[in-house]
Design a protein around this motif. Sequence first.
Motif, PDB file in Angstrom:
ATOM      1  N   SER A   9     -15.248 -36.765  10.087  1.00  0.00           N
ATOM      2  CA  SER A   9     -14.345 -37.915  10.109  1.00  0.00           C
ATOM      3  C   SER A   9     -13.385 -37.719  11.272  1.00  0.00           C
ATOM      4  CB  SER A   9     -13.562 -38.015   8.797  1.00  0.00           C
ATOM      5  OG  SER A   9     -12.627 -39.072   8.867  1.00  0.00           O
TER       6      SER A   9
ATOM      7  N   ASP B 241     -10.393 -28.577  10.215  1.00  0.00           N
ATOM      8  CA  ASP B 241      -9.587 -29.729  10.620  1.00  0.00           C
ATOM      9  C   ASP B 241      -8.802 -29.396  11.871  1.00  0.00           C
ATOM     10  OD1 ASP B 241      -9.938 -30.233   7.534  1.00  0.00           O
ATOM     11  OD2 ASP B 241      -9.355 -32.137   8.456  1.00  0.00           O
TER      12      ASP B 241
ATOM     13  N   PHE C 216     -27.547 -41.714  -3.534  1.00  0.00           N
ATOM     14  CA  PHE C 216     -27.187 -42.182  -4.869  1.00  0.00           C
ATOM     15  C   PHE C 216     -26.887 -43.673  -4.897  1.00  0.00           C
ATOM     16  CE2 PHE C 216     -26.210 -37.637  -5.177  1.00  0.00           C
ATOM     17  CZ  PHE C 216     -26.903 -37.328  -6.328  1.00  0.00           C
ATOM     18  N   LEU C 217     -26.400 -44.183  -3.796  1.00  0.00           N
ATOM     19  CA  LEU C 217     -26.061 -45.603  -3.727  1.00  0.00           C
ATOM     20  C   LEU C 217     -26.179 -46.056  -2.278  1.00  0.00           C
ATOM     21  CD1 LEU C 217     -24.809 -48.184  -5.136  1.00  0.00           C
ATOM     22  CD2 LEU C 217     -22.599 -47.320  -4.331  1.00  0.00           C
TER      23      LEU C 217
ATOM     24  N   HIS D  24     -16.652 -42.256  10.373  1.00  0.00           N
ATOM     25  CA  HIS D  24     -17.193 -41.304   9.395  1.00  0.00           C
ATOM     26  C   HIS D  24     -18.666 -41.080   9.728  1.00  0.00           C
ATOM     27  CE1 HIS D  24     -14.118 -42.861   6.167  1.00  0.00           C
ATOM     28  NE2 HIS D  24     -13.539 -42.138   7.086  1.00  0.00           N
TER      29      HIS D  24
ATOM     30  N   ARG E 296     -22.177 -39.610   8.578  1.00  0.00           N
ATOM     31  CA  ARG E 296     -22.846 -39.212   7.344  1.00  0.00           C
ATOM     32  C   ARG E 296     -24.008 -38.247   7.564  1.00  0.00           C
ATOM     33  NH1 ARG E 296     -21.881 -42.349   2.400  1.00  0.00           N
ATOM     34  NH2 ARG E 296     -19.842 -43.292   2.770  1.00  0.00           N
TER      35      ARG E 296
ATOM     36  N   GLN F  17     -20.252 -44.851   9.569  1.00  0.00           N
ATOM     37  CA  GLN F  17     -19.435 -46.028   9.287  1.00  0.00           C
ATOM     38  C   GLN F  17     -18.200 -45.929  10.166  1.00  0.00           C
ATOM     39  OE1 GLN F  17     -18.788 -45.755   4.920  1.00  0.00           O
ATOM     40  NE2 GLN F  17     -19.166 -47.957   4.897  1.00  0.00           N
TER      41      GLN F  17
ATOM     42  N   ARG G 153     -14.317 -48.031  11.349  1.00  0.00           N
ATOM     43  CA  ARG G 153     -13.368 -49.149  11.235  1.00  0.00           C
ATOM     44  C   ARG G 153     -12.331 -48.995  12.328  1.00  0.00           C
ATOM     45  NH1 ARG G 153     -10.727 -50.619   5.586  1.00  0.00           N
ATOM     46  NH2 ARG G 153     -12.656 -51.816   5.418  1.00  0.00           N
TER      47      ARG G 153
ATOM     48  N   HIS H 121      -5.442 -36.352   6.405  1.00  0.00           N
ATOM     49  CA  HIS H 121      -6.555 -35.423   6.133  1.00  0.00           C
ATOM     50  C   HIS H 121      -6.044 -34.394   5.137  1.00  0.00           C
ATOM     51  CE1 HIS H 121      -9.726 -36.219   9.350  1.00  0.00           C
ATOM     52  NE2 HIS H 121      -8.828 -37.178   9.485  1.00  0.00           N
TER      53      HIS H 121
ATOM     54  N   VAL I   5     -11.456 -36.312   1.706  1.00  0.00           N
ATOM     55  CA  VAL I   5     -11.413 -35.685   3.025  1.00  0.00           C
ATOM     56  C   VAL I   5     -10.409 -36.419   3.902  1.00  0.00           C
ATOM     57  CG1 VAL I   5     -12.748 -35.229   5.128  1.00  0.00           C
ATOM     58  CG2 VAL I   5     -13.802 -34.893   2.867  1.00  0.00           C
ATOM     59  N   GLU I   6     -10.555 -37.733   3.939  1.00  0.00           N
ATOM     60  CA  GLU I   6      -9.772 -38.549   4.881  1.00  0.00           C
ATOM     61  C   GLU I   6      -9.422 -39.865   4.220  1.00  0.00           C
ATOM     62  OE1 GLU I   6      -9.293 -41.687   7.937  1.00  0.00           O
ATOM     63  OE2 GLU I   6     -10.932 -41.519   6.508  1.00  0.00           O
TER      64      GLU I   6
ATOM     65  N   THR J 190      -7.297 -43.589   5.174  1.00  0.00           N
ATOM     66  CA  THR J 190      -6.585 -44.430   6.142  1.00  0.00           C
ATOM     67  C   THR J 190      -6.144 -45.722   5.474  1.00  0.00           C
ATOM     68  OG1 THR J 190      -7.745 -43.568   8.094  1.00  0.00           O
ATOM     69  CG2 THR J 190      -6.803 -45.777   8.287  1.00  0.00           C
TER      70      THR J 190
ATOM     71  N   ILE K 122     -23.184 -43.952  -1.213  1.00  0.00           N
ATOM     72  CA  ILE K 122     -23.007 -42.571  -1.670  1.00  0.00           C
ATOM     73  C   ILE K 122     -24.215 -41.820  -1.138  1.00  0.00           C
ATOM     74  CG2 ILE K 122     -22.534 -41.039  -3.614  1.00  0.00           C
ATOM     75  CD1 ILE K 122     -21.717 -43.460  -5.267  1.00  0.00           C
TER      76      ILE K 122
ATOM     77  N   PHE L  90     -21.404 -37.690   0.727  1.00  0.00           N
ATOM     78  CA  PHE L  90     -20.116 -38.358   0.890  1.00  0.00           C
ATOM     79  C   PHE L  90     -20.106 -39.702   0.161  1.00  0.00           C
ATOM     80  CE2 PHE L  90     -20.674 -35.750   4.721  1.00  0.00           C
ATOM     81  CZ  PHE L  90     -19.485 -35.044   4.733  1.00  0.00           C
ATOM     82  N   ILE L  91     -18.895 -40.156  -0.139  1.00  0.00           N
ATOM     83  CA  ILE L  91     -18.675 -41.496  -0.691  1.00  0.00           C
ATOM     84  C   ILE L  91     -17.481 -42.100   0.029  1.00  0.00           C
ATOM     85  CG2 ILE L  91     -17.305 -40.439  -2.569  1.00  0.00           C
ATOM     86  CD1 ILE L  91     -17.933 -42.818  -4.318  1.00  0.00           C
ATOM     87  N   GLU L  92     -17.598 -43.397   0.352  1.00  0.00           N
ATOM     88  CA  GLU L  92     -16.424 -44.097   0.888  1.00  0.00           C
ATOM     89  C   GLU L  92     -15.884 -45.026  -0.195  1.00  0.00           C
ATOM     90  OE1 GLU L  92     -19.182 -45.621   1.100  1.00  0.00           O
ATOM     91  OE2 GLU L  92     -18.760 -47.767   1.044  1.00  0.00           O
TER      92      GLU L  92
ATOM     93  N   ASP M 148     -13.457 -48.433  -0.256  1.00  0.00           N
ATOM     94  CA  ASP M 148     -12.739 -49.446   0.521  1.00  0.00           C
ATOM     95  C   ASP M 148     -11.780 -50.188  -0.395  1.00  0.00           C
ATOM     96  OD1 ASP M 148     -13.964 -48.863   2.888  1.00  0.00           O
ATOM     97  OD2 ASP M 148     -15.367 -50.530   2.830  1.00  0.00           O
TER      98      ASP M 148
ATOM     99  N   ARG N 202      -9.425 -47.302   3.496  1.00  0.00           N
ATOM    100  CA  ARG N 202     -10.737 -46.664   3.320  1.00  0.00           C
ATOM    101  C   ARG N 202     -10.514 -45.176   3.158  1.00  0.00           C
ATOM    102  NH1 ARG N 202     -15.494 -47.994   7.380  1.00  0.00           N
ATOM    103  NH2 ARG N 202     -15.792 -49.697   5.900  1.00  0.00           N
TER     104      ARG N 202
ATOM    105  N   LEU O 269     -12.760 -41.354   2.654  1.00  0.00           N
ATOM    106  CA  LEU O 269     -14.016 -40.618   2.607  1.00  0.00           C
ATOM    107  C   LEU O 269     -13.799 -39.421   1.698  1.00  0.00           C
ATOM    108  CD1 LEU O 269     -16.902 -40.422   3.981  1.00  0.00           C
ATOM    109  CD2 LEU O 269     -15.867 -38.681   5.457  1.00  0.00           C
TER     110      LEU O 269
ATOM    111  N   LEU P 121     -15.822 -36.231  -0.837  1.00  0.00           N
ATOM    112  CA  LEU P 121     -17.040 -35.444  -1.093  1.00  0.00           C
ATOM    113  C   LEU P 121     -17.585 -35.797  -2.463  1.00  0.00           C
ATOM    114  CD1 LEU P 121     -15.814 -31.912   0.022  1.00  0.00           C
ATOM    115  CD2 LEU P 121     -17.075 -33.615   1.361  1.00  0.00           C
ATOM    116  N   VAL P 122     -18.888 -35.686  -2.625  1.00  0.00           N
ATOM    117  CA  VAL P 122     -19.475 -35.923  -3.937  1.00  0.00           C
ATOM    118  C   VAL P 122     -20.249 -34.697  -4.405  1.00  0.00           C
ATOM    119  CG1 VAL P 122     -19.564 -38.426  -4.001  1.00  0.00           C
ATOM    120  CG2 VAL P 122     -21.326 -37.203  -2.775  1.00  0.00           C
TER     121      VAL P 122
END
Lengths: 270, 270
Positions: free
Chosen positions: A63, A92, A121-122, A220, A222, A260, A262, B67, B215-216, B218, B239, B243-245, B247, B262, B264, B266-267
Amino acid sequence: MTDPPTTPGPFASATSVTAAGEGVYGAAVRPGWDIAGNANGGYLLTIGARALLDATGRADPVSVTGHYLSPGRPGPIDIATRVLKQGRRFSDGFALMEAAGKPLLSVLGTFGELVDRPEEFLVDGSPPELPPPDACVPMDPSHGSPPFMGKVELRLHPDDAGFATGVTSGVPRVTGWFRLPDQEPVDTVALLCAADAFPPTIFNADIPLAWTPTVEFTVHVRARPEPGWLRCRFTTRFITGGFIEVDGEIWDARSRLVAQSRQLALVPLA
Amino acid sequence: MTDPPTTPGPFASATSVTAAGEGVYGAAVRPGWDIAGNANGGYLLTIGARALLDATGRADPVSVTGHYLSPGRPGPIDIATRVLKQGRRFSDGFALMEAAGKPLLSVLGTFGELVDRPEEFLVDGSPPELPPPDACVPMDPSHGSPPFMGKVELRLHPDDAGFATGVTSGVPRVTGWFRLPDQEPVDTVALLCAADAFPPTIFNADIPLAWTPTVEFTVHVRARPEPGWLRCRFTTRFITGGFIEVDGEIWDARSRLVAQSRQLALVPLA
């Protein structure tokens, strides 16, 4: 970290950094990476990320956020990095890039090694549907596109390319293909550039707004992209309060979401 | 900058900072702002933003990125700020927050004054449709919600609140109302907390995933909110790659988008 063992390609060369000790790096904004005289924001962010990758000893940006402090002109830049945390999986760091003693770009990032994790997963989305690259619209500096467009290879979806001839789609969206010239591979660092390489979504909106300077840009990452063309989609939902956001998705040749993004930009009236 | 002229409310007090000279600020993670022992991420980001607002002499956060470097426990924290640029309309700053000499959170932000700009050139979205607050589901620490939920007032859409009783919607979405207790106004700084105050979207997804460390994060602030309940929507589309975002959108009582966010995270597998 920053130079691959073989001869670096044009993009790697134009974004390379040289360690000067104590976390300081030298680099340069190369000529030709500009849009109307100002260096492309993704190009600048890539340079800052390379310094932080070297400082943290990591392979991939996870990120990365940049705040744009002044326009980038060709010439030398100094990058002062600070490693904030060295963790087991991630590191970091913060970097301040300066040109001629003036702040250019500040970068805050998390870095690591993006190992292949096949579990999805999604996935609520899909790559943009695009005609083959040869049936899309190239952005060619010899036909009026900015010099930067000669440094990357873009092929816009014909529906999103009408702005060049004054026929806007009315939809604040830009989709298309991205790769680097000369078959230079797009690694996770080059994704930072890809995420800011396309014409502004606002070019396709029937809104009387001018040039939009970027305030903040976050990417980000992935996964490491497969070799080949990337499919990219940039969209905008809100132009309010004097601001516009641009959301990006980058999909690789295996149809995986690899990044992703923004950004938040200002919208001065035309 | 950080203390309003009247007696500060509980949120303002719990996020206050004290200038110690040379850009350094003292603050504290107060007890009760945690989820399973770790301070809420939006709460921590608010503290960092307050230090940077004071350091830059600005009134409003415009874009703030954090972060997360270690979990936040109750106790004193030190904040070292650095003003990177003082511009005409905006100022940029960086802050490193440390607790017991260990990095806690790094913050990079743009700050300014968000004057009312009524022009809305594009609004491709709308506030979530919610039953009235009294017909929604409160998150109540006395009924098992984390202590943090006693510091803010949330009312979840009943369709998105089933996770609490094990009946997930199957849709990674959480919508609901937000305000501060005791009629404390939600200013632009408190929006940073609102944007991370809701239960994770993943609680409503039928996916075998555990706790998700951020993680991050914004937040883009578009406007100063009108007094009253805010309507909030949090969604997840991808996912993948570990990672997962998430929004977020926050809409005020005048049905204006006042913030986008948004994060980010960890999963880890459950």
